[in-house]
Enzyme design. Structure first.
Site, PDB file in Angstrom:
ATOM      1  N   ARG A  65       0.843  -1.204   0.000  1.00  0.00           N
ATOM      2  CA  ARG A  65       0.000   0.000   0.000  1.00  0.00           C
ATOM      3  C   ARG A  65       0.871   1.245   0.000  1.00  0.00           C
ATOM      4  NH1 ARG A  65      -1.676   1.922   4.372  1.00  0.00           N
ATOM      5  NH2 ARG A  65      -2.221  -0.063   5.337  1.00  0.00           N
ATOM      6  N   TYR A 118     -15.048  17.801 -15.655  1.00  0.00           N
ATOM      7  CA  TYR A 118     -15.450  16.421 -15.433  1.00  0.00           C
ATOM      8  C   TYR A 118     -16.516  16.391 -14.331  1.00  0.00           C
ATOM      9  CZ  TYR A 118     -15.396  11.487 -14.473  1.00  0.00           C
ATOM     10  OH  TYR A 118     -15.783  10.194 -14.271  1.00  0.00           O
ATOM     11  N   ASP A 189      -6.148  19.631 -14.576  1.00  0.00           N
ATOM     12  CA  ASP A 189      -6.514  18.314 -15.103  1.00  0.00           C
ATOM     13  C   ASP A 189      -6.176  18.324 -16.590  1.00  0.00           C
ATOM     14  OD1 ASP A 189      -7.825  16.092 -16.191  1.00  0.00           O
ATOM     15  OD2 ASP A 189      -9.454  16.162 -14.727  1.00  0.00           O
ATOM     16  N   LYS A 214      -7.739   7.255 -19.596  1.00  0.00           N
ATOM     17  CA  LYS A 214      -8.049   7.779 -20.921  1.00  0.00           C
ATOM     18  C   LYS A 214      -6.823   7.632 -21.838  1.00  0.00           C
ATOM     19  CE  LYS A 214     -11.824   8.755 -18.682  1.00  0.00           C
ATOM     20  NZ  LYS A 214     -12.074  10.034 -18.035  1.00  0.00           N
TER      21      LYS A 214
HETATM   22  C1  PLP Z   1     -12.556  10.437 -16.779  1.00  0.00           C
HETATM   23  C2  PLP Z   1     -12.067  11.735 -16.256  1.00  0.00           C
HETATM   24  C3  PLP Z   1     -11.745  11.895 -14.899  1.00  0.00           C
HETATM   25  C4  PLP Z   1     -11.974  10.793 -13.872  1.00  0.00           C
HETATM   26  O1  PLP Z   1     -11.080   9.747 -14.016  1.00  0.00           O
HETATM   27  P1  PLP Z   1     -11.407   8.212 -13.587  1.00  0.00           P
HETATM   28  O2  PLP Z   1     -10.181   7.502 -14.016  1.00  0.00           O
HETATM   29  O3  PLP Z   1     -12.646   7.825 -14.310  1.00  0.00           O
HETATM   30  O4  PLP Z   1     -11.613   8.213 -12.106  1.00  0.00           O
HETATM   31  C5  PLP Z   1     -11.235  13.111 -14.495  1.00  0.00           C
HETATM   32  N1  PLP Z   1     -11.058  14.135 -15.357  1.00  0.00           N
HETATM   33  C6  PLP Z   1     -11.361  14.025 -16.671  1.00  0.00           C
HETATM   34  C7  PLP Z   1     -11.153  15.188 -17.570  1.00  0.00           C
HETATM   35  C8  PLP Z   1     -11.873  12.827 -17.160  1.00  0.00           C
HETATM   36  O5  PLP Z   1     -12.192  12.729 -18.462  1.00  0.00           O
END
Ligand code: PLP
Length: 395
Positions: A65, A118, A189, A214
Site C-alpha cells: 500500500r 469532469y 486536469d 483515458k
Molecule cells: C474520466 C475523467 C476523470 C476521472 O477519471 P477516472 O479515471 O474515471 O476516475 C477526471 N477528469 C477528466 C477530464 C476525465 O475525463
C-alpha cells in the site's frame, strides 16, 4: 556483465535528458537499467509484502500500500513527459488522484473550479461545500478576466482545459500567473490534452492530474489516475495521502498503462489528425447545428489553443440539427462508432452527455461528446455521414 552502457532513460525524471523529444521519452522512460540479461520491460511484481530485515531501516520495502516496484516506471515516465522533477504518484483512478489534491485545501478554504469540467470532479467539490468543508466558486475558464476576478482569497484554483465536455480552452499561463499572485495553488486536469499537446507544469502550474484511464493507458482496459508535480513538498504530501487513504493501483493495471504509454505519441498524433479532419467536414454538413473543436479557425478556443498547445486534441463536441432526439438517433444509427462513456481509447466512442441527470444544465441537451480514435478517417467519416443523413431524413 555490468559495465554495459547506462540507459539514460532508466532511472526516472531527474536523470532523463531534457533534449529527447517526447515521442522518444514515451518509449524510453521507465525502463529497467540496460544490463545484459535484464528484461527490457519492468516486471509485474505480485506480492503484498516483502521479506524484512528484522529492524526497519530507511528505504526498506515493507508493504505494497506504501509503494511497489511496478508503480515506479509508470510514475517516472509520466513525470518525464510532463517535464516534472519529481516522480508522479499513481492512484487507483483519476478521481482518487483528484481527491488527493482537493483534500489539501484547508478547512474553510476557497476553491475555484470551471463551470464545465469532469462531472464527478464538480460533484466532489459540491460535496465538500455541502459539508461546509470549503466554499466553491464556478467560473468560465475561457473568460480569463472573469475567472481572475474570483481568485481573491482562493486556496486552490482547479483548471481543466480543454473542458469536459464543452471544449472551452483556458489561457493557462495567464490564469496560473494571476492565481499565484493571489496566493493560490494551481492544479490542472490535463486528461484531454495529454502531455504531448499541453504541459501545464512548464506554464507554472503546481500540480497536474490525469485520468490515466483515458489517453495515457489508451486502450479502455484499465481505470487509473496519476498526479505530477515538481514540488518535493507537494509530492510527499500526496504520497502520504495515498498511503493513508489506500486509493492504490493494482500492479497489473499500472503495467498495462505503461505498455499503453509506449504508443502515446502515435495514438495522439493519429487521433487528433482524425479529429481535425472530421471537425472540418462536420462544420459544413447540412445535418449539423454546431461543431466544437479548437482546430477550427472559427472556434472560440482556436486562438488560445494555437498559442499555448502543441495540437488541438481529439475530442469533438457535436450538436446535430433537431435537438436531443435527433442526437440520440445519430448515435443509434452509427455502426462503427461505439456508444459509450469514457474517452481516449484507440476506438472511436461518443455519447450524449445530458443523458446523465448530473451533467451541468448549461451543457446543451443535444451535445454529443465524440472521442475520436485511431481508425481510418474515411471509415469514421463514412459512418458519421450516413448516421447524420439518416437523422436528416427524420427531420
Ligand atoms: C474520466 C475523467 C476523470 C476521472 O477519471 P477516472 O479515471 O474515471 O476516475 C477526471 N477528469 C477528466 C477530464 C476525465 O475525463
Amino acid at each position: 556483465m555490468t559495465d554495459a552502457p547506462h540507459n539514460p532513460a532508466a532511472t526516472g525524471p531527474r536523470s532523463h535528458p531534457a533534449t529527447l523529444a517526447r515521442a522518444t521519452v514515451a518509449v524510453t522512460a521507465g525502463r529497467p537499467p540496460r544490463v545484459q540479461g535484464a528484461p527490457v520491460n519492468p516486471p509485474v511484481v505480485l506480492s503484498s509484502t516483502y521479506v524484512s530485515a528484522g529492524v526497519a531501516g530507511p528505504g526498506e520495502k515493507l508493504y505494497t500500500r506504501m509503494d511497489t516496484e511496478t508503480w515506479g516506471p509508470f510514475e517516472d515516465a509520466v513525470a518525464a513527459l510532463e517535464g516534472a522533477s519529481q516522480p508522479g504518484v499513481v492512484f487507483g483512478s483519476g478521481m482518487a488522484a483528484i481527491a488527493s489534491v482537493l483534500s489539501m485545501v484547508p478547512d474553510g478554504g476557497k476553491v475555484v473550479v470551471p463551470r464545465h469540467a469532469y462531472q464527478v470532479t464538480l460533484g466532489f467539490v459540491d460535496d465538500m461545500a455541502l459539508r461546509h468543508r470549503v466554499t466553491v466558486v464556478r467560473v468560465d475558464v475561457a473568460d480569463s478576466e472573469a475567472t481572475i476576478a474570483e481568485f481573491a482569497g482562493a486556496d486552490l484554483v482547479w483548471i481543466e482545459s480543454p473542458t469536459n465536455p464543452m471544449l472551452e480552452v483556458a489561457d493557462l499561463p495567464v490564469l496560473i500567473d494571476a492565481a499565484h499572485r493571489a496566493g493560490a495553488l494551481v492544479a490542472v486536469d490535463n486528461t484531454f490534452a495529454t502531455p504531448l499537446v499541453q504541459r501545464p507544469l512548464e506554464m507554472g502550474a503546481d500540480i497536474v492530474v490525469h485520468s490515466a484511464t483515458k489517453y495515457l493507458a489508451g486502450h479502455s482496459d484499465v481505470v487509473l489516475g496519476i498526479t505530477v508535480t515538481s514540488s518535493a513538498h507537494l509530492n510527499a504530501t500526496i504520497r502520504a495521502y495515498r498511503t493513508l487513504h489506500g486509493a492504490i493501483a493494482g500492479p497489473w493495471e499500472v503495467w498495462l498503462a505503461l505498455r499503453g504509454l509506449r504508443t502515446l505519441s502515435l495514438r495522439v498524433e493519429r487521433a487528433q489528425a482524425n479529429a481535425a479532419e472530421l471537425a472540418l467536414r462536420l462544420s459544413t454538413h447540412p445535418a449539423v447545428e454546431q461543431v466544437r473543436h479548437p482546430s477550427l479557425p472559427g472556434d472560440p478556443g482556436h486562438e488560445v489553443a494555437s498559442r499555448i498547445m502543441d495540437g488541438y486534441g481529439a475530442i469533438i463536441g457535436l450538436r446535430p440539427r433537431g435537438g436531443a432526439a435527433a442526437a440520440d438517433a445519430v448515435v443509434a444509427a452509427l455502426a462503427l462508432w461505439t456508444p459509450a462513456t469514457s474517452l481516449g481509447g484507440v476506438e472511436s466512442t461518443l455519447e450524449r452527455r445530458r443523458r446523465f441527470p448530473t451533467e451541468s444544465v448549461t451543457v446543451p441537451e443535444d451535445l454529443l461528446r465524440m472521442s475520436v480514435g485511431v481508425e481510418d478517417v474515411e471509415d469514421l467519416w463514412a459512418d458519421l455521414d450516413q448516421a447524420l443523413n439518416h437523422g436528416l431524413d427524420q427531420l
